[in-house]
Design a protein around this motif. Structure first.
Motif, PDB file in Angstrom:
ATOM      1  N   GLY A  25      -3.935  -5.024   2.476  1.00 22.91           N
ATOM      2  CA  GLY A  25      -4.655  -6.270   2.199  1.00 22.91           C
ATOM      3  C   GLY A  25      -4.319  -6.852   0.847  1.00 22.91           C
ATOM      4  N   GLU A  26      -5.202  -7.723   0.380  1.00 23.92           N
ATOM      5  CA  GLU A  26      -4.993  -8.429  -0.889  1.00 23.92           C
ATOM      6  C   GLU A  26      -5.722  -7.695  -2.011  1.00 23.92           C
ATOM      7  OE1 GLU A  26      -3.063 -11.259  -1.035  1.00 23.92           O
ATOM      8  OE2 GLU A  26      -2.671 -10.788   1.079  1.00 23.92           O
ATOM      9  N   GLY A  27      -5.248  -7.909  -3.217  1.00 20.13           N
ATOM     10  CA  GLY A  27      -5.955  -7.353  -4.371  1.00 20.13           C
ATOM     11  C   GLY A  27      -5.142  -6.293  -5.088  1.00 20.13           C
ATOM     12  N   GLU A  28      -5.670  -5.875  -6.214  1.00 13.89           N
ATOM     13  CA  GLU A  28      -4.944  -4.944  -7.084  1.00 13.89           C
ATOM     14  C   GLU A  28      -4.656  -3.621  -6.383  1.00 13.89           C
ATOM     15  OE1 GLU A  28      -5.434  -2.819 -11.418  1.00 13.89           O
ATOM     16  OE2 GLU A  28      -6.712  -4.533 -10.949  1.00 13.89           O
ATOM     17  N   GLY A  29      -3.395  -3.210  -6.450  1.00 14.30           N
ATOM     18  CA  GLY A  29      -3.001  -1.931  -5.873  1.00 14.30           C
ATOM     19  C   GLY A  29      -2.877  -1.925  -4.362  1.00 14.30           C
ATOM     20  N   LYS A  30      -3.200  -3.040  -3.721  1.00 18.27           N
ATOM     21  CA  LYS A  30      -3.127  -3.095  -2.255  1.00 18.27           C
ATOM     22  C   LYS A  30      -1.687  -3.278  -1.802  1.00 18.27           C
ATOM     23  CE  LYS A  30      -7.553  -2.940  -1.082  1.00 18.27           C
ATOM     24  NZ  LYS A  30      -8.134  -1.893  -0.267  1.00 18.27           N
ATOM     25  N   THR A  31      -1.424  -2.828  -0.585  1.00 18.93           N
ATOM     26  CA  THR A  31      -0.081  -2.827  -0.021  1.00 18.93           C
ATOM     27  C   THR A  31       0.026  -3.922   1.033  1.00 18.93           C
ATOM     28  OG1 THR A  31       0.086  -0.474  -0.411  1.00 18.93           O
ATOM     29  CG2 THR A  31       1.528  -1.355   1.275  1.00 18.93           C
ATOM     30  N   GLY A  32       1.190  -4.565   1.097  1.00 10.55           N
ATOM     31  CA  GLY A  32       1.418  -5.624   2.076  1.00 10.55           C
ATOM     32  C   GLY A  32       1.570  -5.077   3.492  1.00 10.55           C
ATOM     33  N   THR A  33       1.721  -5.978   4.440  1.00  9.69           N
ATOM     34  CA  THR A  33       1.813  -5.576   5.847  1.00  9.69           C
ATOM     35  C   THR A  33       3.033  -6.192   6.528  1.00  9.69           C
ATOM     36  OG1 THR A  33       0.367  -7.413   6.456  1.00  9.69           O
ATOM     37  CG2 THR A  33      -0.682  -5.270   6.127  1.00  9.69           C
ATOM     38  N   SER A  34       4.086  -6.429   5.745  1.00 13.62           N
ATOM     39  CA  SER A  34       5.227  -7.079   6.379  1.00 13.62           C
ATOM     40  C   SER A  34       6.137  -6.086   7.094  1.00 13.62           C
ATOM     41  CB  SER A  34       5.971  -7.957   5.370  1.00 13.62           C
ATOM     42  OG  SER A  34       7.016  -7.287   4.777  1.00 13.62           O
ATOM     43  N   CYS A  35       6.416  -4.921   6.495  1.00 15.52           N
ATOM     44  CA  CYS A  35       7.379  -4.012   7.127  1.00 15.52           C
ATOM     45  C   CYS A  35       7.043  -2.550   6.839  1.00 15.52           C
ATOM     46  CB  CYS A  35       8.789  -4.328   6.619  1.00 15.52           C
ATOM     47  SG  CYS A  35      10.083  -3.522   7.582  1.00 15.52           S
ATOM     48  N   ALA A  36       7.074  -1.739   7.897  1.00 17.90           N
ATOM     49  CA  ALA A  36       6.837  -0.293   7.764  1.00 17.90           C
ATOM     50  C   ALA A  36       8.010   0.468   8.372  1.00 17.90           C
ATOM     51  CB  ALA A  36       5.538   0.110   8.460  1.00 17.90           C
ATOM     52  N   LEU A  37       8.183   1.713   7.943  1.00 17.02           N
ATOM     53  CA  LEU A  37       9.209   2.606   8.472  1.00 17.02           C
ATOM     54  C   LEU A  37       8.531   3.839   9.050  1.00 17.02           C
ATOM     55  CD1 LEU A  37      12.228   3.535   8.744  1.00 17.02           C
ATOM     56  CD2 LEU A  37      12.001   4.500   6.443  1.00 17.02           C
ATOM     57  N   ASP A  38       8.856   4.169  10.299  1.00 17.37           N
ATOM     58  CA  ASP A  38       8.328   5.360  10.976  1.00 17.37           C
ATOM     59  C   ASP A  38       9.425   6.419  10.963  1.00 17.37           C
ATOM     60  OD1 ASP A  38       7.134   7.246  12.624  1.00 17.37           O
ATOM     61  OD2 ASP A  38       6.828   5.881  14.312  1.00 17.37           O
ATOM     62  N   CYS A  39       9.205   7.498  10.195  1.00 19.03           N
ATOM     63  CA  CYS A  39      10.216   8.550  10.018  1.00 19.03           C
ATOM     64  C   CYS A  39       9.972   9.699  10.986  1.00 19.03           C
ATOM     65  CB  CYS A  39      10.159   9.084   8.594  1.00 19.03           C
ATOM     66  SG  CYS A  39      10.521   7.840   7.358  1.00 19.03           S
ATOM     67  N   GLY A  40      11.023  10.099  11.706  1.00 20.32           N
ATOM     68  CA  GLY A  40      10.863  11.110  12.745  1.00 20.32           C
ATOM     69  C   GLY A  40      10.070  10.504  13.884  1.00 20.32           C
ATOM     70  N   ALA A  41      10.428   9.267  14.246  1.00 23.49           N
ATOM     71  CA  ALA A  41       9.602   8.416  15.103  1.00 23.49           C
ATOM     72  C   ALA A  41       9.523   8.874  16.558  1.00 23.49           C
ATOM     73  CB  ALA A  41      10.125   6.985  15.050  1.00 23.49           C
ATOM     74  N   GLY A  42      10.492   9.677  17.012  1.00 22.97           N
ATOM     75  CA  GLY A  42      10.478  10.091  18.416  1.00 22.97           C
ATOM     76  C   GLY A  42      10.536   8.884  19.337  1.00 22.97           C
ATOM     77  N   ILE A  43       9.686   8.872  20.374  1.00 17.87           N
ATOM     78  CA  ILE A  43       9.690   7.733  21.302  1.00 17.87           C
ATOM     79  C   ILE A  43       8.791   6.599  20.807  1.00 17.87           C
ATOM     80  CG2 ILE A  43      10.241   9.153  23.318  1.00 17.87           C
ATOM     81  CD1 ILE A  43       7.227   8.616  24.185  1.00 17.87           C
ATOM     82  N   GLY A  44       8.132   6.807  19.660  1.00 18.98           N
ATOM     83  CA  GLY A  44       7.400   5.700  19.062  1.00 18.98           C
ATOM     84  C   GLY A  44       5.896   5.719  19.227  1.00 18.98           C
ATOM     85  N   ARG A  45       5.297   6.897  19.406  1.00 25.10           N
ATOM     86  CA  ARG A  45       3.836   6.973  19.536  1.00 25.10           C
ATOM     87  C   ARG A  45       3.135   6.342  18.332  1.00 25.10           C
ATOM     88  NH1 ARG A  45      -0.487  10.410  17.955  1.00 25.10           N
ATOM     89  NH2 ARG A  45       0.920  11.470  16.521  1.00 25.10           N
ATOM     90  N   ILE A  46       3.575   6.692  17.130  1.00 23.73           N
ATOM     91  CA  ILE A  46       2.943   6.163  15.914  1.00 23.73           C
ATOM     92  C   ILE A  46       3.324   4.702  15.712  1.00 23.73           C
ATOM     93  CG2 ILE A  46       2.952   6.368  13.390  1.00 23.73           C
ATOM     94  CD1 ILE A  46       3.102   9.468  13.931  1.00 23.73           C
ATOM     95  N   THR A  47       4.574   4.364  16.001  1.00 27.66           N
ATOM     96  CA  THR A  47       4.993   2.961  15.913  1.00 27.66           C
ATOM     97  C   THR A  47       4.107   2.096  16.799  1.00 27.66           C
ATOM     98  OG1 THR A  47       7.295   3.449  15.338  1.00 27.66           O
ATOM     99  CG2 THR A  47       6.885   1.352  16.444  1.00 27.66           C
TER     100      THR A  47
END
Length: 194
Positions: A25-47
């Protein structure tokens, strides 16, 4: 991989969502939501269940091409928002500098040696956008390093995971234990690192 514990998938995803929502979200220390990386993603359950609902684009990396091919079917329509399918072991993978708001690493660090993990985390740090986060969610042993002969991996205790993150130049922003998992499996901890 849930190895016979498929029933915990929803508990896992809900715990991860609650964890991530603390930082997005917005504000100090907050993280954006444009792009994420799924490591060891397999078939994509977490994705599919965690990252695509929260991020505009998700990249997937897995060592097994067959899993990535299956992901394209498994993800369905939402799979159009997967930017890249990378077939690589994490010990060799170099994520693009400055691309990711969140790098999600779940149930895969046990397949890396200590040195490979430290080097991978250093590369991940360079791949973060401003205020980006590396999140490790994994089993932790009660003491030391416990080898798993079946899948040629190891389970490290929390102190060792902390020290490897420190060696990579990362600090722990937040840490939680995943609750409501079966008592007979290892504790699972989630760490947010910057």
């Amino acid at each position: 991989m849930l190895g016979g514990y498929g029933s915990i998938s929803s508990i896992d995803i809900n715990g991860s969502k609650a964890f991530l929502h603390k930082f997005l979200g917005e504000g100090e220390g907050k993280t954006g939501t444009s792009c994420a990386l799924d490591c060891g993603a397999g078939i994509g359950r977490i994705t599919k269940r965690l990252l695509l609902p929260l991020f505009s684009t998700v990249d997937m990396v897995d060592v097994t091409q067959e899993f990535l091919d299956k992901a394209k079917t498994y993800l369905g329509e939402e799979g159009k928002r997967v930017g890249n399918y990378f077939c690589s072991g994490l010990q060799d993978f170099v994520p693009e500098c400055g691309r990711y708001d969140v790098i999600w690493i779940q149930w895969v660090i046990g397949h890396l040696t200590d040195d490979h993990l430290v080097e991978f985390l250093r590369r991940c740090q360079k791949a973060l956008r401003p205020n980006g986060l590396i999140i490790i969610k994994d089993n932790v042993s009660y003491e030391g390093v416990v080898p798993d002969e079946v899948d040629s991996s190891v389970c490290r205790d929390l102190e060792i995971v902390h020290s490897l993150a420190g060696r990579a130049g990362l600090r722990i922003v937040h840490e939680e234990q995943q609750m409501n998992f079966p008592k007979e499996i290892y504790q699972v901890h989630t760490l947010a690192l910057r």
